[in-house]
Design a protein around this motif. Structure first.
Motif, short mmCIF file in Angstrom:
data_model
loop_
_atom_site.label_atom_id
_atom_site.label_comp_id
_atom_site.label_asym_id
_atom_site.label_seq_id
_atom_site.Cartn_x
_atom_site.Cartn_y
_atom_site.Cartn_z
N ILE A 164 3.35 -12.01 -5.85
CA ILE A 164 2.90 -11.84 -4.48
C ILE A 164 1.67 -10.95 -4.47
N PRO A 165 0.54 -11.45 -3.94
CA PRO A 165 -0.67 -10.63 -3.89
C PRO A 165 -0.48 -9.42 -2.97
N LEU A 166 -1.19 -8.35 -3.27
CA LEU A 166 -1.09 -7.13 -2.48
C LEU A 166 -1.39 -7.38 -1.02
N LYS A 167 -2.37 -8.21 -0.71
CA LYS A 167 -2.71 -8.45 0.70
C LYS A 167 -1.55 -9.10 1.44
N ILE A 168 -0.75 -9.93 0.76
CA ILE A 168 0.42 -10.54 1.38
C ILE A 168 1.52 -9.49 1.56
N LEU A 169 1.71 -8.62 0.57
CA LEU A 169 2.70 -7.55 0.69
C LEU A 169 2.37 -6.64 1.88
N ILE A 170 1.11 -6.33 2.06
CA ILE A 170 0.69 -5.50 3.19
C ILE A 170 1.01 -6.19 4.51
N LYS A 171 0.70 -7.47 4.60
CA LYS A 171 1.00 -8.21 5.83
C LYS A 171 2.50 -8.26 6.10
N LEU A 172 3.29 -8.46 5.05
CA LEU A 172 4.74 -8.50 5.21
C LEU A 172 5.27 -7.14 5.66
N ALA A 173 4.77 -6.07 5.07
CA ALA A 173 5.21 -4.72 5.46
C ALA A 173 4.92 -4.47 6.93
N LYS A 174 3.76 -4.88 7.38
CA LYS A 174 3.41 -4.71 8.80
C LYS A 174 4.30 -5.58 9.69
N GLU A 175 4.51 -6.80 9.28
CA GLU A 175 5.35 -7.73 10.06
C GLU A 175 6.78 -7.19 10.21
N TYR A 176 7.33 -6.64 9.14
CA TYR A 176 8.70 -6.17 9.15
C TYR A 176 8.83 -4.68 9.47
N ASN A 177 7.69 -4.04 9.73
CA ASN A 177 7.67 -2.61 10.05
C ASN A 177 8.42 -1.79 9.00
N THR A 178 8.05 -2.02 7.75
CA THR A 178 8.65 -1.32 6.62
C THR A 178 7.55 -0.94 5.64
N SER A 179 7.93 -0.33 4.55
CA SER A 179 6.94 0.08 3.55
C SER A 179 6.94 -0.89 2.37
N ILE A 180 5.83 -0.91 1.68
CA ILE A 180 5.76 -1.70 0.45
C ILE A 180 6.74 -1.12 -0.57
N ASP A 181 6.90 0.20 -0.58
CA ASP A 181 7.88 0.82 -1.49
C ASP A 181 9.27 0.24 -1.28
N TYR A 182 9.67 0.03 -0.03
CA TYR A 182 10.98 -0.57 0.23
C TYR A 182 11.01 -2.00 -0.30
N MET A 183 9.98 -2.75 -0.03
CA MET A 183 9.98 -4.16 -0.43
C MET A 183 10.04 -4.33 -1.94
N VAL A 184 9.40 -3.43 -2.69
CA VAL A 184 9.39 -3.57 -4.14
C VAL A 184 10.53 -2.82 -4.82
N GLY A 185 11.39 -2.17 -4.02
CA GLY A 185 12.58 -1.53 -4.57
C GLY A 185 12.40 -0.09 -5.02
N ASN A 186 11.30 0.56 -4.65
CA ASN A 186 11.10 1.97 -5.02
C ASN A 186 11.89 2.93 -4.14
N THR A 187 12.37 2.44 -2.99
CA THR A 187 13.17 3.26 -2.09
C THR A 187 14.13 2.35 -1.33
N ASP A 188 15.19 2.93 -0.81
CA ASP A 188 16.11 2.19 0.02
C ASP A 188 15.88 2.50 1.50
N GLU A 189 14.87 3.31 1.79
CA GLU A 189 14.52 3.69 3.17
C GLU A 189 13.61 2.61 3.75
N LYS A 190 14.07 1.93 4.80
CA LYS A 190 13.33 0.80 5.36
C LYS A 190 12.14 1.20 6.22
N LYS A 191 12.16 2.40 6.81
CA LYS A 191 11.13 2.74 7.77
C LYS A 191 9.75 2.76 7.13
#
Length: 70
Positions: A40-67
């Motif tokens: 997944i390209p970084l620009k897509i990860l950024i768009k997904l994080a904004k869409e889901y109102n979460t952090s890239i860290d959450y999406m990639v598993g670096n944290t369990d905090e969704k905010k």
């Protein structure tokens, strides 16, 4: 990471078609991302994080905090 992206999509009641339209990519390409058959390209990860109102860290598993960091 790929499971989290799928889980977030489902939690937001979106289909692959819905999210791919928001990302302006094909459903087929998005499906490859979710199934980990394509990176997944970084620009897509950024768009997904904004869409889901979460952090890239959450999406990639670096944290369990969704905010998001805002």
């Amino acid at each position: 990471m790929y499971n989290r992206i799928k889980e977030l999509r489902i939690e937001h009641n979106l289909t692959q078609e819905d999210i791919s339209k928001k990302l302006e990519i094909s459903r087929e390409l998005y499906s490859l991302y979710e199934s980990s058959k394509r990176s997944i390209p970084l620009k897509i990860l950024i768009k997904l994080a904004k869409e889901y109102n979460t952090s890239i860290d959450y999406m990639v598993g670096n944290t369990d905090e969704k905010k998001s960091y805002n």
